[in-house]
Scaffold this motif. Structure first.
Motif, PDB file in Angstrom:
ATOM      1  N   PRO B  26     -29.287 -79.623 -11.022  1.00  0.00           N
ATOM      2  CA  PRO B  26     -27.981 -80.003 -11.580  1.00  0.00           C
ATOM      3  C   PRO B  26     -27.325 -78.999 -12.512  1.00  0.00           C
ATOM      4  O   PRO B  26     -26.277 -79.277 -13.005  1.00  0.00           O
ATOM      5  CB  PRO B  26     -28.276 -81.309 -12.334  1.00  0.00           C
ATOM      6  CG  PRO B  26     -29.734 -81.395 -12.466  1.00  0.00           C
ATOM      7  CD  PRO B  26     -30.370 -80.348 -11.652  1.00  0.00           C
ATOM      8  N   SER B  29     -22.106 -76.273 -12.090  1.00  0.00           N
ATOM      9  CA  SER B  29     -21.528 -76.651 -10.807  1.00  0.00           C
ATOM     10  C   SER B  29     -21.319 -75.390 -10.000  1.00  0.00           C
ATOM     11  O   SER B  29     -20.767 -74.423 -10.486  1.00  0.00           O
ATOM     12  CB  SER B  29     -20.205 -77.339 -11.022  1.00  0.00           C
ATOM     13  OG  SER B  29     -19.336 -76.468 -11.691  1.00  0.00           O
ATOM     14  N   THR B  48     -20.987 -81.130 -12.911  1.00  0.00           N
ATOM     15  CA  THR B  48     -22.289 -80.551 -12.660  1.00  0.00           C
ATOM     16  C   THR B  48     -22.551 -80.398 -11.174  1.00  0.00           C
ATOM     17  O   THR B  48     -23.421 -79.642 -10.774  1.00  0.00           O
ATOM     18  CB  THR B  48     -23.374 -81.448 -13.261  1.00  0.00           C
ATOM     19  OG1 THR B  48     -23.065 -82.795 -12.929  1.00  0.00           O
ATOM     20  CG2 THR B  48     -23.410 -81.306 -14.751  1.00  0.00           C
ATOM     21  N   HIS B  49     -21.821 -81.139 -10.356  1.00  0.00           N
ATOM     22  CA  HIS B  49     -22.031 -81.065  -8.917  1.00  0.00           C
ATOM     23  C   HIS B  49     -21.109 -80.007  -8.319  1.00  0.00           C
ATOM     24  O   HIS B  49     -20.163 -79.565  -8.956  1.00  0.00           O
ATOM     25  CB  HIS B  49     -21.745 -82.428  -8.295  1.00  0.00           C
ATOM     26  CG  HIS B  49     -22.771 -83.454  -8.663  1.00  0.00           C
ATOM     27  ND1 HIS B  49     -23.847 -83.733  -7.870  1.00  0.00           N
ATOM     28  CD2 HIS B  49     -22.873 -84.254  -9.736  1.00  0.00           C
ATOM     29  CE1 HIS B  49     -24.583 -84.663  -8.457  1.00  0.00           C
ATOM     30  NE2 HIS B  49     -24.009 -85.003  -9.585  1.00  0.00           N
ATOM     31  N   SER B  67     -16.569 -83.089 -11.231  1.00  0.00           N
ATOM     32  CA  SER B  67     -17.703 -83.383 -10.368  1.00  0.00           C
ATOM     33  C   SER B  67     -18.883 -83.817 -11.220  1.00  0.00           C
ATOM     34  O   SER B  67     -20.022 -83.533 -10.914  1.00  0.00           O
ATOM     35  CB  SER B  67     -18.063 -82.171  -9.525  1.00  0.00           C
ATOM     36  OG  SER B  67     -18.500 -81.129 -10.364  1.00  0.00           O
ATOM     37  N   ALA B  70     -20.381 -86.783  -8.969  1.00  0.00           N
ATOM     38  CA  ALA B  70     -20.553 -86.552  -7.543  1.00  0.00           C
ATOM     39  C   ALA B  70     -19.735 -85.334  -7.138  1.00  0.00           C
ATOM     40  O   ALA B  70     -18.785 -84.974  -7.818  1.00  0.00           O
ATOM     41  CB  ALA B  70     -20.100 -87.777  -6.765  1.00  0.00           C
ATOM     42  N   PRO B  71     -20.134 -84.708  -6.041  1.00  0.00           N
ATOM     43  CA  PRO B  71     -19.408 -83.520  -5.606  1.00  0.00           C
ATOM     44  C   PRO B  71     -17.968 -83.822  -5.209  1.00  0.00           C
ATOM     45  O   PRO B  71     -17.633 -84.951  -4.871  1.00  0.00           O
ATOM     46  CB  PRO B  71     -20.197 -83.047  -4.385  1.00  0.00           C
ATOM     47  CG  PRO B  71     -21.400 -83.883  -4.291  1.00  0.00           C
ATOM     48  CD  PRO B  71     -21.261 -85.045  -5.186  1.00  0.00           C
ATOM     49  N   ARG B  99     -23.774 -90.783 -16.827  1.00  0.00           N
ATOM     50  CA  ARG B  99     -24.251 -89.786 -15.885  1.00  0.00           C
ATOM     51  C   ARG B  99     -25.744 -89.923 -15.613  1.00  0.00           C
ATOM     52  O   ARG B  99     -26.213 -89.741 -14.506  1.00  0.00           O
ATOM     53  CB  ARG B  99     -23.943 -88.394 -16.410  1.00  0.00           C
ATOM     54  CG  ARG B  99     -24.092 -87.370 -15.339  1.00  0.00           C
ATOM     55  CD  ARG B  99     -24.059 -85.967 -15.835  1.00  0.00           C
ATOM     56  NE  ARG B  99     -23.600 -85.825 -17.198  1.00  0.00           N
ATOM     57  CZ  ARG B  99     -23.673 -84.676 -17.838  1.00  0.00           C
ATOM     58  NH1 ARG B  99     -24.147 -83.625 -17.243  1.00  0.00           N
ATOM     59  NH2 ARG B  99     -23.262 -84.570 -19.077  1.00  0.00           N
ATOM     60  N   PRO B 104     -28.718 -87.408  -9.140  1.00  0.00           N
ATOM     61  CA  PRO B 104     -28.062 -86.306  -8.457  1.00  0.00           C
ATOM     62  C   PRO B 104     -28.768 -85.992  -7.146  1.00  0.00           C
ATOM     63  O   PRO B 104     -29.977 -85.795  -7.124  1.00  0.00           O
ATOM     64  CB  PRO B 104     -28.180 -85.147  -9.449  1.00  0.00           C
ATOM     65  CG  PRO B 104     -29.273 -85.525 -10.382  1.00  0.00           C
ATOM     66  CD  PRO B 104     -29.434 -87.004 -10.343  1.00  0.00           C
ATOM     67  N   SER B 105     -28.027 -85.983  -6.082  1.00  0.00           N
ATOM     68  CA  SER B 105     -28.633 -85.714  -4.781  1.00  0.00           C
ATOM     69  C   SER B 105     -28.923 -84.234  -4.671  1.00  0.00           C
ATOM     70  O   SER B 105     -28.087 -83.408  -5.008  1.00  0.00           O
ATOM     71  CB  SER B 105     -27.679 -86.137  -3.677  1.00  0.00           C
ATOM     72  OG  SER B 105     -26.459 -85.461  -3.845  1.00  0.00           O
ATOM     73  N   GLY B 107     -28.562 -81.445  -3.239  1.00  0.00           N
ATOM     74  CA  GLY B 107     -27.820 -80.486  -2.447  1.00  0.00           C
ATOM     75  C   GLY B 107     -27.792 -80.585  -0.937  1.00  0.00           C
ATOM     76  O   GLY B 107     -27.350 -79.658  -0.288  1.00  0.00           O
ATOM     77  N   GLY B 116     -19.560 -88.326  -2.592  1.00  0.00           N
ATOM     78  CA  GLY B 116     -18.624 -87.460  -3.283  1.00  0.00           C
ATOM     79  C   GLY B 116     -17.200 -87.923  -3.082  1.00  0.00           C
ATOM     80  O   GLY B 116     -16.938 -89.031  -2.663  1.00  0.00           O
TER      81      GLY B 116
END
Lengths: 218, 224
Positions: B26, B29, B48-49, B67, B70-71, B99, B104-105, B107, B116
């Protein structure tokens, strides 16, 4: 905005005052200042966005008289005297397609116009003594004549022409009434005051002279 | 995307971006911004995404892309006007505190679509809107002051008219028009006539052209 709390008591107060008496907040967001005209004693409050950078690009094709078309800065927003633009409003000139290209058109706001908080305005022209309520959205190319009252939370559709003396409101906005005689006449204002109710104690009324209001904003 | 004149120092920029993506997690970004993007001064990209911005997108001054939760993916030719906010969780003030609860997924590419915000080609996000939608289809317009809740999926060529509010997880089929007190109808004219859709897209590209002429570009701030 996201500046760390209480921005340390701004050294010289909130507003920058120009020679002609315009008061522009230090926290307003103005782009393309060269294309914006303020008539004098006009107030631009905090967080107001003026998009002066979206200016007309047509001027070069107009008459041959102005050979020095380069140094003539096109006006995109012109605002009259004693007009107040409240916090969070956005003023953006309208654009449309003409001769195969998008063009922005200069917008004009008259004298003694009050624009409430959080409005978004793209009208082509707003005449004098207009009162725009809070959260109102004016879509591109609307024309608003003199002495109009726009109720809060209205959405004025594109290309609407609002005749002078009307009260409009709703989503989409419709003419819902007339402002009636004596609107905008404050108690101490014009000599033939007609004794308007409610305007007695206040130094300014909707649609009236906003000079007092402008003076009171520091 | 990267076929643009790569003579500029973009080469080493790119390698650094790849390193980031390898070590993903994370931290900062990762931003993938096409060289043809127009990002005005004072536009804000935070979070952060990853944020991905496709070719010819236009971000006006004081728009916010976040982000944090989510992205965000902006497609080709997306236009975001001033004061608009795009990104999951950007509507509520206390995004920071929430948060931690969001996992957080790591990538994976297809997860971008799931949690996202994805704006399709030529989407227009107008002034002062709040967009937390999961997906907005090609050519849709979100007008002034509209609010689109989390998890909304909006089809192609939809119009969300001014000050409309879409509650979270709303699904709109293609060509929907939302107006008035959240009434809906289908724009059959545009649906039945592909040439109209093309005309709309053409108008949109012209709009972007004029923005590129008028709005000073500050994209280097974000690509370097």
């Amino acid at each position: 905005m996201s500046r760390p709390s209480g921005r340390k008591a701004p050294p010289k107060g909130e507003y920058i005052e120009t020679d002609s008496g315009n008061k522009v907040s230090r926290r307003s967001a103005i782009t393309g200042t060269a294309n914006i005209t303020l008539g004098g004693r006009t107030v631009i409050m905090a967080d107001v966005h003026l998009r002066g950078d979206l200016h007309p690009t047509r001027s070069t094709t107009s008459t041959t008289t102005s050979s020095s078309s380069k140094d003539v800065t096109p006006t995109s927003i012109s605002i009259g005297r004693c007009t107040v633009i409240s916090t969070g409003s956005t003023i953006k000139p309208p654009s449309r397609i003409s001769r195969g290209a998008v063009h922005y058109y200069p917008m004009k706001i008259g004298d003694n116009v009050f624009v409430g908080p959080n409005c978004t305005i793209s009208a082509i022209s707003i005449s004098s003594h207009v009162h725009v309520g809070a959260n109102t959205i004016i879509h591109p190319f609307a024309i608003i004549k003199e002495n109009v009252k726009i109720l809060p939370n209205s959405v004025i559709p594109a290309n609407m022409v609002i005749p002078s003396g009307s009260v409009v409101g709703g989503r989409p906005a419709r003419v819902v009434g007339e402002v009636g005689e004596g609107w905008g006449v404050s108690g101490g204002g014009a000599s033939g005051g007609l004794g308007v109710g409610g305007g007695g104690e206040k130094a300014w009324v909707e649609g009236g002279d906003l000079r007092e209001l402008v003076r009171s904003i520091k | 995307m990267s076929s643009q004149p790569a003579a500029r120092p973009s080469a080493d920029r790119r390698t650094s971006a790849i390193q980031k993506r390898v070590s993903i997690l994370p931290k900062p970004s990762s931003m993938v911004i096409d060289p043809s993007v127009l990002i005005a001064q004072h536009a804000q990209l935070t979070g952060t995404h990853p944020i991905t911005i496709g070719p010819n997108a236009v971000l006006h001054p004081h728009c916010k892309i976040s982000s944090v939760q989510a992205p965000v993916v902006l497609g080709e030719g997306v236009v975001i006007y001033e004061k608009a906010k795009v990104g999951v969780g950007i509507g509520n003030a206390d995004t920071e505190s929430r948060r931690s609860s969001v996992v957080p997924s790591p990538g994976s590419r297809d997860s971008l679509r799931v949690d996202g915000t994805v704006l399709g080609r030529n989407v227009v996000i107008e002034t002062s809107t709040v967009v937390e939608a999961a997906e907005i289809g090609e050519g849709s317009v979100v007008e002034v002051n509209a609010v689109i809740g989390q998890g909304c999926v909006i089809g192609r060529f939809c119009t969300i008219s001014a000050s409309s509010v879409l509650p979270p997880n709303t699904h709109l089929p293609d060509f929907t028009v939302v107006y008035g007190a959240s009434e809906r109808r289908i724009d059959y004219t545009t649906q039945a006539r592909p040439e109209l859709q093309e005309a709309k897209m053409m108008m949109h590209t012209k709009q972007i052209e004029i923005f590129k002429k008028l709005v000073p570009n500050n994209v280097t701030k974000w690509t370097s």
